[in-house]
Design a protein around this motif. Structure first.
Motif, PDB file in Angstrom:
ATOM      1  N   ASP A  57     -20.853   4.496   1.471  1.00 59.40           N
ATOM      2  CA  ASP A  57     -20.056   5.178   0.445  1.00 59.40           C
ATOM      3  C   ASP A  57     -19.493   6.500   0.955  1.00 59.40           C
ATOM      4  N   ASN A  58     -18.265   6.782   0.572  1.00 56.47           N
ATOM      5  CA  ASN A  58     -17.572   8.043   0.862  1.00 56.47           C
ATOM      6  C   ASN A  58     -17.448   8.355   2.355  1.00 56.47           C
ATOM      7  N   THR A  59     -17.388   7.324   3.181  1.00 54.43           N
ATOM      8  CA  THR A  59     -17.164   7.523   4.611  1.00 54.43           C
ATOM      9  C   THR A  59     -15.686   7.636   4.901  1.00 54.43           C
ATOM     10  N   ILE A  60     -14.878   6.875   4.162  1.00 55.14           N
ATOM     11  CA  ILE A  60     -13.422   6.935   4.300  1.00 55.14           C
ATOM     12  C   ILE A  60     -12.883   7.597   3.045  1.00 55.14           C
ATOM     13  N   ILE A  61     -12.193   8.718   3.246  1.00 47.70           N
ATOM     14  CA  ILE A  61     -11.697   9.520   2.128  1.00 47.70           C
ATOM     15  C   ILE A  61     -10.198   9.789   2.304  1.00 47.70           C
ATOM     16  N   ARG A  62      -9.576  10.279   1.259  1.00 46.72           N
ATOM     17  CA  ARG A  62      -8.183  10.712   1.379  1.00 46.72           C
ATOM     18  C   ARG A  62      -8.163  12.008   2.172  1.00 46.72           C
ATOM     19  N   ASP A  63      -7.285  12.079   3.144  1.00 43.14           N
ATOM     20  CA  ASP A  63      -7.239  13.202   4.078  1.00 43.14           C
ATOM     21  C   ASP A  63      -6.476  14.374   3.455  1.00 43.14           C
ATOM     22  N   PRO A  64      -7.161  15.456   3.103  1.00 41.87           N
ATOM     23  CA  PRO A  64      -6.484  16.588   2.479  1.00 41.87           C
ATOM     24  C   PRO A  64      -5.481  17.275   3.412  1.00 41.87           C
ATOM     25  N   ALA A  65      -5.578  17.042   4.696  1.00 44.52           N
ATOM     26  CA  ALA A  65      -4.637  17.641   5.654  1.00 44.52           C
ATOM     27  C   ALA A  65      -3.315  16.878   5.719  1.00 44.52           C
ATOM     28  N   HIS A  66      -3.266  15.690   5.105  1.00 48.37           N
ATOM     29  CA  HIS A  66      -2.049  14.878   5.151  1.00 48.37           C
ATOM     30  C   HIS A  66      -1.691  14.338   3.769  1.00 48.37           C
ATOM     31  N   PRO A  67      -1.346  15.217   2.824  1.00 44.73           N
ATOM     32  CA  PRO A  67      -0.981  14.744   1.484  1.00 44.73           C
ATOM     33  C   PRO A  67       0.371  14.037   1.497  1.00 44.73           C
ATOM     34  N   GLU A  68       0.417  12.875   0.846  1.00 50.30           N
ATOM     35  CA  GLU A  68       1.669  12.119   0.734  1.00 50.30           C
ATOM     36  C   GLU A  68       1.688  11.431  -0.628  1.00 50.30           C
ATOM     37  N   SER A  69       2.854  11.354  -1.216  1.00 46.89           N
ATOM     38  CA  SER A  69       3.012  10.643  -2.478  1.00 46.89           C
ATOM     39  C   SER A  69       3.040   9.137  -2.197  1.00 46.89           C
ATOM     40  N   ASN A  70       2.883   8.343  -3.256  1.00 49.46           N
ATOM     41  CA  ASN A  70       2.993   6.897  -3.098  1.00 49.46           C
ATOM     42  C   ASN A  70       4.370   6.513  -2.571  1.00 49.46           C
ATOM     43  N   GLU A  71       5.386   7.242  -2.990  1.00 55.24           N
ATOM     44  CA  GLU A  71       6.751   6.972  -2.502  1.00 55.24           C
ATOM     45  C   GLU A  71       6.843   7.225  -1.000  1.00 55.24           C
ATOM     46  N   ALA A  72       6.238   8.296  -0.523  1.00 54.66           N
ATOM     47  CA  ALA A  72       6.257   8.594   0.909  1.00 54.66           C
ATOM     48  C   ALA A  72       5.478   7.540   1.693  1.00 54.66           C
ATOM     49  N   LEU A  73       4.362   7.073   1.131  1.00 57.87           N
ATOM     50  CA  LEU A  73       3.594   6.019   1.788  1.00 57.87           C
ATOM     51  C   LEU A  73       4.395   4.724   1.842  1.00 57.87           C
ATOM     52  N   TRP A  74       5.125   4.419   0.766  1.00 53.31           N
ATOM     53  CA  TRP A  74       5.983   3.232   0.752  1.00 53.31           C
ATOM     54  C   TRP A  74       7.080   3.353   1.821  1.00 53.31           C
ATOM     55  N   ASP A  75       7.698   4.515   1.906  1.00 54.20           N
ATOM     56  CA  ASP A  75       8.738   4.735   2.920  1.00 54.20           C
ATOM     57  C   ASP A  75       8.174   4.540   4.330  1.00 54.20           C
ATOM     58  N   LYS A  76       6.953   5.000   4.551  1.00 55.01           N
ATOM     59  CA  LYS A  76       6.308   4.828   5.857  1.00 55.01           C
ATOM     60  C   LYS A  76       6.068   3.343   6.131  1.00 55.01           C
ATOM     61  N   PHE A  77       5.621   2.603   5.119  1.00 56.77           N
ATOM     62  CA  PHE A  77       5.429   1.155   5.252  1.00 56.77           C
ATOM     63  C   PHE A  77       6.728   0.476   5.677  1.00 56.77           C
ATOM     64  N   VAL A  78       7.819   0.832   5.015  1.00 58.72           N
ATOM     65  CA  VAL A  78       9.116   0.233   5.335  1.00 58.72           C
ATOM     66  C   VAL A  78       9.501   0.532   6.785  1.00 58.72           C
ATOM     67  N   LEU A  79       9.310   1.769   7.211  1.00 51.36           N
ATOM     68  CA  LEU A  79       9.645   2.133   8.595  1.00 51.36           C
ATOM     69  C   LEU A  79       8.767   1.396   9.604  1.00 51.36           C
ATOM     70  N   LEU A  80       7.495   1.247   9.290  1.00 54.83           N
ATOM     71  CA  LEU A  80       6.573   0.573  10.209  1.00 54.83           C
ATOM     72  C   LEU A  80       6.838  -0.918  10.336  1.00 54.83           C
ATOM     73  N   HIS A  81       7.236  -1.550   9.231  1.00 54.61           N
ATOM     74  CA  HIS A  81       7.298  -3.002   9.217  1.00 54.61           C
ATOM     75  C   HIS A  81       8.689  -3.596   9.052  1.00 54.61           C
ATOM     76  N   HIS A  82       9.651  -2.760   8.721  1.00 57.24           N
ATOM     77  CA  HIS A  82      10.991  -3.293   8.480  1.00 57.24           C
ATOM     78  C   HIS A  82      12.083  -2.428   9.109  1.00 57.24           C
ATOM     79  N   ALA A  83      11.726  -1.612  10.086  1.00 56.06           N
ATOM     80  CA  ALA A  83      12.696  -0.688  10.704  1.00 56.06           C
ATOM     81  C   ALA A  83      13.870  -1.450  11.308  1.00 56.06           C
ATOM     82  N   ASP A  84      13.638  -2.661  11.787  1.00 57.73           N
ATOM     83  CA  ASP A  84      14.712  -3.438  12.400  1.00 57.73           C
ATOM     84  C   ASP A  84      15.732  -3.931  11.379  1.00 57.73           C
ATOM     85  N   LYS A  85      15.394  -3.858  10.081  1.00 51.90           N
ATOM     86  CA  LYS A  85      16.292  -4.333   9.025  1.00 51.90           C
ATOM     87  C   LYS A  85      16.989  -3.198   8.294  1.00 51.90           C
ATOM     88  N   ILE A  86      16.693  -1.972   8.693  1.00 52.82           N
ATOM     89  CA  ILE A  86      17.291  -0.802   8.024  1.00 52.82           C
ATOM     90  C   ILE A  86      18.616  -0.472   8.676  1.00 52.82           C
TER      91      ILE A  86
END
Length: 86
Positions: A57-86
């Motif tokens: 329990d509580n070994t993996i936590i949200r990293d306070p040094a790297h705050p990101e909104s759900n929208e920013a996380l979604w944008d990162k997902f798109v860049l990681l997995h669909h950059a060739d289609k952008i």
């Protein structure tokens, strides 16, 4: 925000193969999460799979040094997995 593996990590090897973004690698003494690759599984799953499979329990936590909104996380997902289609 991206996730962070704390010093509670016992190196059980459960989290690394579960990461769909290949963000988890072995560090000097415990596993580490690359904040540039971590999307908290947004775009893949409803919750972070590394947190779900971790036996300590509580070994993996949200990293306070790297705050990101759900929208920013979604944008990162798109860049990681669909950059060739952008």
């Amino acid at each position: 925000m991206s996730l962070l593996i704390t010093k509670k990590c016992i190196n059980c090897d459960m989290c690394e193969p579960e990461c769909p973004n290949q963000a988890i690698t072995m560090g000097d003494s415990i596993y580490e999460i690359d904040p540039a690759r971590c999307t908290e599984c947004i775009g893949h799953y409803d919750e972070p799979t590394c947190m779900k499979v971790c036996p300590i329990d509580n070994t993996i936590i949200r990293d306070p040094a790297h705050p990101e909104s759900n929208e920013a996380l979604w944008d990162k997902f798109v860049l990681l997995h669909h950059a060739d289609k952008i």
